[in-house]
Design a protein around this motif. Structure first.
Motif, mmCIF file in Angstrom:
data_model
loop_
_atom_site.group_PDB
_atom_site.id
_atom_site.type_symbol
_atom_site.label_atom_id
_atom_site.label_comp_id
_atom_site.label_asym_id
_atom_site.label_seq_id
_atom_site.Cartn_x
_atom_site.Cartn_y
_atom_site.Cartn_z
ATOM 1 N N THR A 59 0.829 -1.214 0.000
ATOM 2 C CA THR A 59 0.000 0.000 0.000
ATOM 3 C C THR A 59 0.863 1.265 0.000
ATOM 4 O O THR A 59 2.055 1.223 0.275
ATOM 5 C CB THR A 59 -0.937 0.039 1.229
ATOM 6 O OG1 THR A 59 -0.149 0.077 2.415
ATOM 7 C CG2 THR A 59 -1.865 -1.154 1.245
ATOM 8 N N THR A 60 0.193 2.348 -0.304
ATOM 9 C CA THR A 60 0.815 3.660 -0.231
ATOM 10 C C THR A 60 0.139 4.410 0.906
ATOM 11 O O THR A 60 -1.082 4.366 1.051
ATOM 12 C CB THR A 60 0.621 4.417 -1.561
ATOM 13 O OG1 THR A 60 1.236 3.653 -2.606
ATOM 14 C CG2 THR A 60 1.273 5.783 -1.524
ATOM 15 N N VAL A 61 0.952 5.110 1.702
ATOM 16 C CA VAL A 61 0.441 5.789 2.885
ATOM 17 C C VAL A 61 0.778 7.283 2.786
ATOM 18 O O VAL A 61 1.898 7.644 2.412
ATOM 19 C CB VAL A 61 1.071 5.175 4.164
ATOM 20 C CG1 VAL A 61 0.554 5.866 5.405
ATOM 21 C CG2 VAL A 61 0.832 3.686 4.219
ATOM 22 N N LYS A 66 3.945 10.946 0.103
ATOM 23 C CA LYS A 66 3.581 9.553 0.372
ATOM 24 C C LYS A 66 4.819 8.692 0.610
ATOM 25 O O LYS A 66 5.914 9.027 0.178
ATOM 26 C CB LYS A 66 2.818 8.960 -0.813
ATOM 27 C CG LYS A 66 1.519 9.688 -1.116
ATOM 28 C CD LYS A 66 0.719 8.983 -2.175
ATOM 29 C CE LYS A 66 -0.548 9.699 -2.510
ATOM 30 N NZ LYS A 66 -1.428 10.026 -1.442
ATOM 31 N N SER A 79 5.668 4.262 0.499
ATOM 32 C CA SER A 79 5.098 2.987 0.063
ATOM 33 C C SER A 79 5.563 1.873 0.987
ATOM 34 O O SER A 79 6.726 1.828 1.386
ATOM 35 C CB SER A 79 5.542 2.667 -1.365
ATOM 36 O OG SER A 79 5.033 3.630 -2.249
ATOM 37 N N ASN A 139 5.984 -5.026 -0.409
ATOM 38 C CA ASN A 139 5.268 -6.294 -0.351
ATOM 39 C C ASN A 139 6.116 -7.304 0.413
ATOM 40 O O ASN A 139 6.916 -8.027 -0.167
ATOM 41 C CB ASN A 139 4.997 -6.828 -1.765
ATOM 42 C CG ASN A 139 3.660 -6.406 -2.288
ATOM 43 O OD1 ASN A 139 2.707 -6.286 -1.533
ATOM 44 N ND2 ASN A 139 3.592 -6.172 -3.585
#
Length: 190
Positions: A66-68, A138, A140, A143
């Protein structure tokens, strides 16, 4: 006594003549000269004022892939002199295992002798100017598998922190000299 009266009259006429002559001389001097009031100038050394703020300054969820949102910004305040603005980015030892990010456009690395230090130039403005530190505001989350995620405990959460600094350009030759000047002024700066 007539001689005494006569001496007094001569003295009085002489004093009157001196006073009249003095008045004429002062009048001519006043007519031929002039004087203005004073003007006081207050001189001050240029000033640089900055602040750093982040709207998402809290623990971010680590959800793989996800990107935060993370939006630290350094603001150069209105009226600040031309300056070099610096951001020091600190990463925990395990940050790169879990997080990726890019520094926003406009920031340049100070050099390999100064890891985590980026700078930019800011010209004097009449309004506050905010500079984002991270590209797109942002970060990231990589994974990573559950085994890797399970290694995180409260004591070793990945951390990413920012600190802002600035120095007047007029006082230094270049950005590196500015950083060295800051380190001299603030000995705890590493």
């Amino acid at each position: 006594m007539t001689g005494f009266k006569r001496s007094c009259k001569i003295l009085a006429v002489a004093l009157a003549a001196i006073l009249i002559a003095g008045g004429i001389i002062n009048g001519v001097a006043a007519f031929l000269s002039s004087r203005t009031g004073s003007v006081n100038n207050t001189l001050s050394v240029g000033d640089v004022k900055i602040s750093i703020a982040e709207t998402n300054e809290h623990t971010l969820p680590l959800v793989p892939g996800t990107t935060v949102d993370k939006d630290p910004k350094i603001t150069v305040k209105s009226g600040s002199a031309d300056c070099y603005v610096y951001v020091k980015i600190r990463e925990s030892a395990n940050l790169k295992t879990y997080i990726t990010y890019e520094v926003a456009d406009g920031w340049a690395p100070l050099g390999e002798d100064y890891p985590g230090i980026y700078y930019r130039e800011s010209d004097m403005m009449n309004v506050d100017v905010a500079y984002s530190v991270l590209k797109g505001d942002k970060v990231s989350v990589k994974n990573v598998d559950n085994t890797t995620l399970s290694l995180i405990t409260g004591n070793n959460l990945p951390r990413l922190s920012f600190a802002g600094f600035a120095v007047q350009k007029r006082d230094v030759n270049d950005a590196v000299a500015g950083w060295i000047a800051l380190k001299t002024r603030y000995p705890n700066l590493k």
